[in-house]
Design an enzyme around this catalytic site. Structure first.
Site, mmCIF file in Angstrom:
data_model
loop_
_atom_site.group_PDB
_atom_site.id
_atom_site.type_symbol
_atom_site.label_atom_id
_atom_site.label_comp_id
_atom_site.label_asym_id
_atom_site.label_seq_id
_atom_site.Cartn_x
_atom_site.Cartn_y
_atom_site.Cartn_z
ATOM 1 C CG ASP A 157 18.369 36.406 -13.429
ATOM 2 O OD1 ASP A 157 18.480 35.989 -14.591
ATOM 3 O OD2 ASP A 157 17.312 36.881 -12.972
ATOM 4 C CB CYS A 210 -0.892 0.045 1.248
ATOM 5 S SG CYS A 210 -1.931 -1.403 1.506
#
Length: 506
Positions: free
Chosen positions: A449, A39
């Site tokens: 950046d 399970c």
């Protein structure tokens, strides 16, 4: 407790099972000796006694030990382990390639070659780490794909068998009975309805919550390349260059804000060859960062003076992935030091002039992205960009076409970065952005950046000071980066081309 801390410690796993913690669905599997089934940790059935359970790192390992899948919780219908991207070790890279269908197409030898090991050594490594060898892992993946197709589509069983990667209908039938203790007919049950058009498949991609689908949609819609991508309210679609032929995918992206659950992203595929089903699904899952553990990521930033508030505004933000590493690298080089709008315009011209046209049946989708071979054969002087960038683009394409640089997520990330930096015109920003998008690296930050620095300034922070302290965001710096970029992302109406391209990433 994080997924990294868990590491199949029996007591930690059992606590997760007792609490039915959905964050660990797909991270490990619970096998119950008294029932013979396995399970997911969040299975709603009564929790078995600790002495009656064994934990496995993969569904394939549980199947190899003789357990069959639970019919109640469907343990294979889960996202994959986030550790595959966090650690990016041999096992994690192998799982990505197996999910893409490499074993089905190239065998264990092909998988081992991509990873740089002998087949025998790779089998030993995967057996020790994942509890199953590459053949068993590929078999489990085929069974999962087949079950999903059986239960969610009206495809004929022979079509399902070959779409899932089985070599024969008999092999398909035997595997389904062994794994699920049911025949294909029993799995489908009473599902009826008309047959779908050949090659059209609608599935649901499992993702952990919270899931910021709307933010992901804005990012993708903001970076559209004409001919290859298109978008509309709440949906995004693109072409796919797959091993056996072209295809398309459409994703419906909506927020799922409640934490600790499993949500589903509807995906519709149109495929020229159904054998590409597994590859198409895996590439769509990459695109939406399906295996992310957003609770662990968001918890890491709790209390952070910069990112904490952004996480609370947009919980479950994903790092947009890719459907083709080569395409991502090419687009990254084109986008160096230009606006998103400028990069989209140049890339769209490249697609129109050198991409492969094909009939998709989807308005706006007309071409496959040009192959690395095609771009490598172009004259840099003829490209609509500065000569130095044109030479860098052609040189990169030649390295991709020759295999000197491989972006299929097989090689080690650090090796890929070194090979990229060895190429003329490829700097740290480009190599790291490729790692972020093409290699699903969760710990990339781009300190130079322009978008990052603008976002920090707009938020009232000193960019230099924040960048100096960004080590505190490890190992999830890619998600911090996305939260900063997300503050710059305007609402985009995909029907209005003028709305695109008003922000920069570099």
């Amino acid at each position: 407790m994080s997924t990294r801390d868990l590491h199949l410690d029996h007591e930690s796993c059992y606590r997760a099972v007792k609490s039915r913690d959905r964050r660990f669905d797909g991270v490990f599997y619970t096998a119950v000796h008294t029932t013979g089934i396995y399970c997911r940790p969040s299975c709603p059935a009564r929790t078995p006694a600790s002495r009656n359970v064994t934990f496995f790192p993969t569904a394939a390992a549980a199947q190899a030990a003789g357990f069959r899948a639970c019919k109640r919780c469907l343990p294979d219908a889960t996202p994959g382990s986030p550790d595959w991207d966090v650690a990016a070790d041999v096992a994690g890279r192998a799982m990505r390639l197996i999910a893409d269908g490499v074993v089905d197409r190239e065998g264990v030898e092909g998988l081992a070659h991509r990873l740089g090991y002998t087949p025998r050594h790779l089998t030993r490594l995967l057996g020790a780490e994942l509890g199953a060898g590459p053949l068993a892992l590929a078999r489990a993946r085929r069974a999962q794909t087949a079950r999903v197709l059986i239960e969610t589509t009206p495809m004929g069983y022979a079509d399902v068998a070959f779409a899932a990667g089985f070599s024969s209908v008999r092999q398909f039938n035997d595997t389904i009975r062994e794994v699920y203790a049911s025949s294909p007919t029993e799995l489908r049950g009473r599902r009826g309805g008309p047959r779908s058009a050949t090659g059209t498949i609608t599935l649901r991609l499992a993702v952990r919550t919270p899931f910021a689908g709307e933010a992901l949609h804005r990012f993708l819609a903001h970076h559209l390349v004409a001919g290859v991508e298109t978008a509309g309210p709440g949906w995004y679609a693109r072409t796919l260059d797959l091993p056996h032929g072209p295809g398309t995918v459409r994703l419906d992206l909506a927020d799922a804000p409640v934490a600790g659950e499993t949500a589903f992203v509807p995906a519709t595929f149109r495929l020229a060859d159904l054998r590409d089903t597994s590859a198409a699904v895996e590439r769509a899952r990459r695109l939406v960062d399906a295996d992310c553990d957003p609770v662990a990521v968001d918890d890491h930033f709790a209390g952070d003076p910069v990112v904490g508030a952004l996480v609370r505004l947009t919980p479950g933000l994903r790092v947009p992935g890719q459907v083709d590493g080569d395409e991502t690298a090419v687009r990254t080089v084109i986008g160096q030091q230009v606006s998103v709008l400028g990069a989209n315009t140049v890339t769209s011209r490249l697609v129109a002039e050198h991409g492969t046209p094909f009939e998709t049946g989807v308005p706006g989708l007309t071409h496959l992205f040009p192959s690395a071979d095609t771009i490598a054969g172009l004259d840099p002087e003829d490209l609509p960009m500065p000569r130095s960038r044109g030479r860098a683009l052609v040189g990169l394409a030649a390295a991709l076409a020759s295999g000197d640089v491989a972006l299929d997520r097989g090689p080690d990330r650090d090796d890929v970065r070194r090979r990229l930096l060895d190429l003329p015109g490829i700097g740290s920003w480009t190599a790291d952005y490729v790692a972020l998008r093409a290699l699903a690296h969760p710990d990339v930050f781009l300190p130079t950046d322009v978008g990052v620095r603008n976002a920090l300034a707009d938020l009232g922070h000193d960019p230099a000071a924040v960048v100096a302290d960004s080590e505190a965001w490890r190992p999830w710096r890619s998600y911090a980066l996305m939260h900063l970029w997300n503050t710059l992302m305007p609402p985009v109406d995909p029907a209005d081309p003028a709305a695109e391209g008003s922000t920069k990433e570099s």
